[in-house]
Write a protein that holds these residues in place. Structure first.
Motif, PDB file in Angstrom:
ATOM      1  N   TRP A   1      44.803  57.551  14.360  1.00 28.63           N
ATOM      2  CA  TRP A   1      46.123  57.023  14.039  1.00 28.63           C
ATOM      3  C   TRP A   1      47.071  58.131  13.589  1.00 28.63           C
ATOM      4  N   PHE A   2      46.548  59.110  12.891  1.00 28.51           N
ATOM      5  CA  PHE A   2      47.330  60.289  12.498  1.00 28.51           C
ATOM      6  C   PHE A   2      47.904  60.983  13.735  1.00 28.51           C
ATOM      7  N   LEU A   3      47.103  61.083  14.791  1.00 32.52           N
ATOM      8  CA  LEU A   3      47.553  61.724  16.032  1.00 32.52           C
ATOM      9  C   LEU A   3      48.530  60.833  16.802  1.00 32.52           C
ATOM     10  N   VAL A   4      48.292  59.527  16.792  1.00 31.14           N
ATOM     11  CA  VAL A   4      49.198  58.591  17.473  1.00 31.14           C
ATOM     12  C   VAL A   4      50.602  58.664  16.867  1.00 31.14           C
ATOM     13  N   ILE A   5      50.688  58.647  15.557  1.00 32.75           N
ATOM     14  CA  ILE A   5      51.984  58.718  14.872  1.00 32.75           C
ATOM     15  C   ILE A   5      52.687  60.032  15.178  1.00 32.75           C
ATOM     16  N   SER A   6      51.927  61.123  15.246  1.00 35.16           N
ATOM     17  CA  SER A   6      52.508  62.431  15.585  1.00 35.16           C
ATOM     18  C   SER A   6      53.129  62.409  16.975  1.00 35.16           C
ATOM     19  N   ALA A   7      52.466  61.774  17.935  1.00 36.61           N
ATOM     20  CA  ALA A   7      52.987  61.690  19.303  1.00 36.61           C
ATOM     21  C   ALA A   7      54.280  60.884  19.353  1.00 36.61           C
ATOM     22  N   LEU A   8      54.334  59.779  18.624  1.00 40.11           N
ATOM     23  CA  LEU A   8      55.546  58.937  18.621  1.00 40.11           C
ATOM     24  C   LEU A   8      56.720  59.662  17.967  1.00 40.11           C
ATOM     25  N   LEU A   9      56.460  60.397  16.895  1.00 31.78           N
ATOM     26  CA  LEU A   9      57.524  61.187  16.258  1.00 31.78           C
ATOM     27  C   LEU A   9      58.034  62.267  17.213  1.00 31.78           C
ATOM     28  N   ALA A  10      57.123  62.898  17.939  1.00 31.55           N
ATOM     29  CA  ALA A  10      57.520  63.937  18.897  1.00 31.55           C
ATOM     30  C   ALA A  10      58.409  63.352  19.986  1.00 31.55           C
TER      31      ALA A  10
ATOM     32  N   LYS B   1      64.884  71.472  16.606  1.00 33.27           N
ATOM     33  CA  LYS B   1      64.210  70.377  17.302  1.00 33.27           C
ATOM     34  C   LYS B   1      63.028  70.911  18.113  1.00 33.27           C
ATOM     35  N   LEU B   2      63.198  72.063  18.723  1.00 33.38           N
ATOM     36  CA  LEU B   2      62.097  72.677  19.456  1.00 33.38           C
ATOM     37  C   LEU B   2      60.952  73.042  18.514  1.00 33.38           C
ATOM     38  N   ILE B   3      61.307  73.546  17.339  1.00 35.45           N
ATOM     39  CA  ILE B   3      60.297  73.888  16.342  1.00 35.45           C
ATOM     40  C   ILE B   3      59.512  72.640  15.923  1.00 35.45           C
ATOM     41  N   SER B   4      60.225  71.550  15.640  1.00 33.13           N
ATOM     42  CA  SER B   4      59.567  70.306  15.225  1.00 33.13           C
ATOM     43  C   SER B   4      58.699  69.737  16.344  1.00 33.13           C
ATOM     44  N   PHE B   5      59.218  69.794  17.554  1.00 37.74           N
ATOM     45  CA  PHE B   5      58.492  69.293  18.719  1.00 37.74           C
ATOM     46  C   PHE B   5      57.180  70.054  18.904  1.00 37.74           C
ATOM     47  N   LYS B   6      57.246  71.373  18.806  1.00 38.26           N
ATOM     48  CA  LYS B   6      56.049  72.197  18.958  1.00 38.26           C
ATOM     49  C   LYS B   6      55.042  71.913  17.851  1.00 38.26           C
ATOM     50  N   PHE B   7      55.527  71.726  16.639  1.00 42.11           N
ATOM     51  CA  PHE B   7      54.636  71.435  15.518  1.00 42.11           C
ATOM     52  C   PHE B   7      53.832  70.161  15.784  1.00 42.11           C
ATOM     53  N   LEU B   8      54.508  69.107  16.196  1.00 43.88           N
ATOM     54  CA  LEU B   8      53.838  67.831  16.429  1.00 43.88           C
ATOM     55  C   LEU B   8      52.923  67.885  17.646  1.00 43.88           C
ATOM     56  N   PHE B   9      53.361  68.595  18.682  1.00 42.35           N
ATOM     57  CA  PHE B   9      52.511  68.756  19.868  1.00 42.35           C
ATOM     58  C   PHE B   9      51.194  69.418  19.497  1.00 42.35           C
ATOM     59  N   ASN B  10      51.255  70.459  18.671  1.00 36.98           N
ATOM     60  CA  ASN B  10      50.033  71.169  18.309  1.00 36.98           C
ATOM     61  C   ASN B  10      49.174  70.401  17.310  1.00 36.98           C
ATOM     62  N   ILE B  11      49.797  69.553  16.508  1.00 36.07           N
ATOM     63  CA  ILE B  11      49.006  68.667  15.651  1.00 36.07           C
ATOM     64  C   ILE B  11      48.037  67.858  16.525  1.00 36.07           C
ATOM     65  N   ILE B  12      48.558  67.334  17.622  1.00 30.37           N
ATOM     66  CA  ILE B  12      47.734  66.540  18.540  1.00 30.37           C
ATOM     67  C   ILE B  12      46.759  67.416  19.313  1.00 30.37           C
ATOM     68  N   ASN B  13      47.282  68.466  19.937  1.00 28.29           N
ATOM     69  CA  ASN B  13      46.487  69.299  20.827  1.00 28.29           C
ATOM     70  C   ASN B  13      45.297  69.923  20.105  1.00 28.29           C
ATOM     71  N   TYR B  14      45.577  70.571  18.978  1.00 27.70           N
ATOM     72  CA  TYR B  14      44.493  71.255  18.282  1.00 27.70           C
ATOM     73  C   TYR B  14      43.630  70.291  17.476  1.00 27.70           C
ATOM     74  N   GLY B  15      44.179  69.156  17.115  1.00 26.52           N
ATOM     75  CA  GLY B  15      43.344  68.136  16.498  1.00 26.52           C
ATOM     76  C   GLY B  15      42.247  67.682  17.445  1.00 26.52           C
TER      77      GLY B  15
ATOM     78  N   ALA C   1      58.249  61.149  28.114  1.00 29.15           N
ATOM     79  CA  ALA C   1      57.292  60.290  28.808  1.00 29.15           C
ATOM     80  C   ALA C   1      55.865  60.724  28.497  1.00 29.15           C
ATOM     81  N   GLY C   2      55.640  62.040  28.490  1.00 30.38           N
ATOM     82  CA  GLY C   2      54.314  62.552  28.164  1.00 30.38           C
ATOM     83  C   GLY C   2      53.895  62.190  26.751  1.00 30.38           C
ATOM     84  N   ALA C   3      54.839  62.256  25.806  1.00 31.23           N
ATOM     85  CA  ALA C   3      54.536  61.938  24.409  1.00 31.23           C
ATOM     86  C   ALA C   3      54.158  60.466  24.240  1.00 31.23           C
ATOM     87  N   LEU C   4      54.904  59.601  24.917  1.00 32.71           N
ATOM     88  CA  LEU C   4      54.616  58.168  24.828  1.00 32.71           C
ATOM     89  C   LEU C   4      53.241  57.839  25.419  1.00 32.71           C
TER      90      LEU C   4
END
Length: 411
Positions: free
Chosen positions: A377-386, A217-231, A287-290
């Motif tokens: 929208w790609f980034l929005v969906i990533s945040a909601l999944l995270a 779960k930590l691995i998945s969370f980090k993946f999605l966080f960086n999708i947003i951050n580096y995007g 809360a931060g992700a939302l």
């Protein structure tokens, strides 16, 4: 009873790690500004621009597990020094690139050099700070990304205007190599501390790494966080210049604003984690992700540059709460002997996202004929999944880590 560093030494270590992270982020963020004149010089298209940005993350991600393992084996001091010197050398060499292919090669090696720094820094915090101080130590370290981001946008843009993109990379590389030498001497541990750490590292085999509770779960969370951050990091300078008509220097100055607020909020989040959210860290991340998803939507629909920067700044604040939790959970609750390896594997996933996100966004923009709406929208969906993933993390991470230690002690 564990022995941790004195107050004076903890301040010195925090300061050193902070400087190292500033340099790390400057060197990786500056390319996002420099790629505009680089693209003009080498006649790069959108796909080539995305690849040039992504190539660093490909090699950086590949080095994360190895860098974490090397940290646990050879020690954080050795790996931090080698990493900082290595990536600074190739930052310097970036200024001597002669073609698109040479830039790709240099940026690839640059990523390999920087790979061990993050897990080695996490291990240093774990070794020198007691559990009740690790959230603040970690958030202060991570907040240096924002200072690096400020310098990597505003200062880098000014340096490019004054010296050209080649001169900017050359100056940054020389400075980093000098700082690396200082790290080697200042981070020298006391003999008793070094002995204790070496003995501890022999207790837990690395094969137990993937048995740690919540690791996937930590691995998945980090993946999605960086999708947003580096995007956002990689495409916002181009977006402001190409879509909003802002000149390069002013774009760099505007993009410094979210980093400034993010710096303060990273440190606030660390205090909140240590004082108010012990055992409930995941709720702060959720809360931060939302909030991140909400502000990304507003960014996509902003009608002026002022509105866009306002929402980008609020998004940066949300990301600070979103991001601080991850490594705080690792350094608080993972087995001490595997802190470097856990950090390395999780960061590996994050940097895979760093490679995927810029290229994916570039392709999305191309597929939608230059429109950025689908990319947002790609980034929005990533945040909601995270948000969904982080809510599912179990609160008994500390107990699970102890169970892993007990299991390995019996082997």
């Amino acid at each position: 009873m564990e022995m941790y560093a004195s107050k004076k030494r903890k301040i010195i270590i925090s300061g050193l790690l902070f400087v190292g992270m500033v340099l790390s982020f400057f060197d990786r963020v500056a390319i996002n500004v420099a790629v505009i004149p680089i693209g003009d010089e080498f006649h790069l298209n959108t796909s080539q621009t995305g690849l040039l940005i992504s190539i660093f993350f490909i090699s950086y991600s590949l080095m994360q597990p190895l860098g974490g393992w090397m940290t646990d084996k050879y020690g954080a001091r050795v790996m931090i020094t080698l990493s900082l010197f290595g990536w600074s050398l190739f930052t310097l060499m970036t200024g001597f690139a002669w073609s698109f292919v040479s830039l790709l090669f240099i940026r690839f090696i640059f990523g390999l050099g920087e790979g061990p720094f993050y897990p080695a820094s996490m291990s240093t915090i774990r070794d020198n700070f007691p559990q009740e101080e690790r959230g603040r130590a970690n958030s202060f370290f991570l907040s240096a990304q924002n200072i690096g981001g400020i310098l990597g946008t505003a200062l880098a843009a000014a340096m490019i205007a004054a010296f050209g993109w080649r001169g900017m990379f050359s100056v940054a590389g020389i400075l980093g190599m000098i700082v690396a030498i200082g790290f080697w001497f200042i981070l020298k541990p006391k003999k008793v501390q070094k002995t204790n750490v070496i003995q501890a590292r022999k207790k837990v085999p690395l094969k137990q790494l993937l048995k740690i509770d919540n690791i996937w779960k930590l691995i998945s969370f980090k993946f999605l966080f960086n999708i947003i951050n580096y995007g956002l990091i990689t495409w916002m300078p181009i977006y402001l210049v190409k879509e909003k008509g802002v000149d390069l220097v002013h774009a760099g100055s505007l993009l410094a604003i979210p980093y400034i607020l993010g710096f303060f909020m990273f440190n606030v989040s660390g205090l909140v984690l240590d004082k108010l959210m012990v055992g409930r860290e995941k709720y702060l991340a959720a809360a931060g992700a939302l909030l991140c998803a909400i502000f990304l939507y507003f960014m996509a629909n902003a009608t002026s540059v002022a509105q866009f920067i306002t929402y980008l700044t609020l998004n940066s604040i949300a990301l600070s709460f979103f991001g601080t939790v991850l490594y705080t959970i690792i350094i608080k609750y993972s087995p001490k002997e595997l802190t470097g390896s856990v950090s390395g594997v999780v960061t590996f996933a994050g940097q895979i996202a760093g490679a995927v996100s810029p290229t994916a966004i570039g392709l999305i923009i191309s597929l939608f004929k230059g429109s950025y709406n689908a990319a947002f929208w790609f980034l929005v969906i990533s945040a909601l999944l995270a948000m969904v993933i982080v809510i599912s993390i179990k609160n008994n991470a500390s107990q699970s880590s102890k169970e892993v230690e007990n299991e390995t002690a019996a082997i």
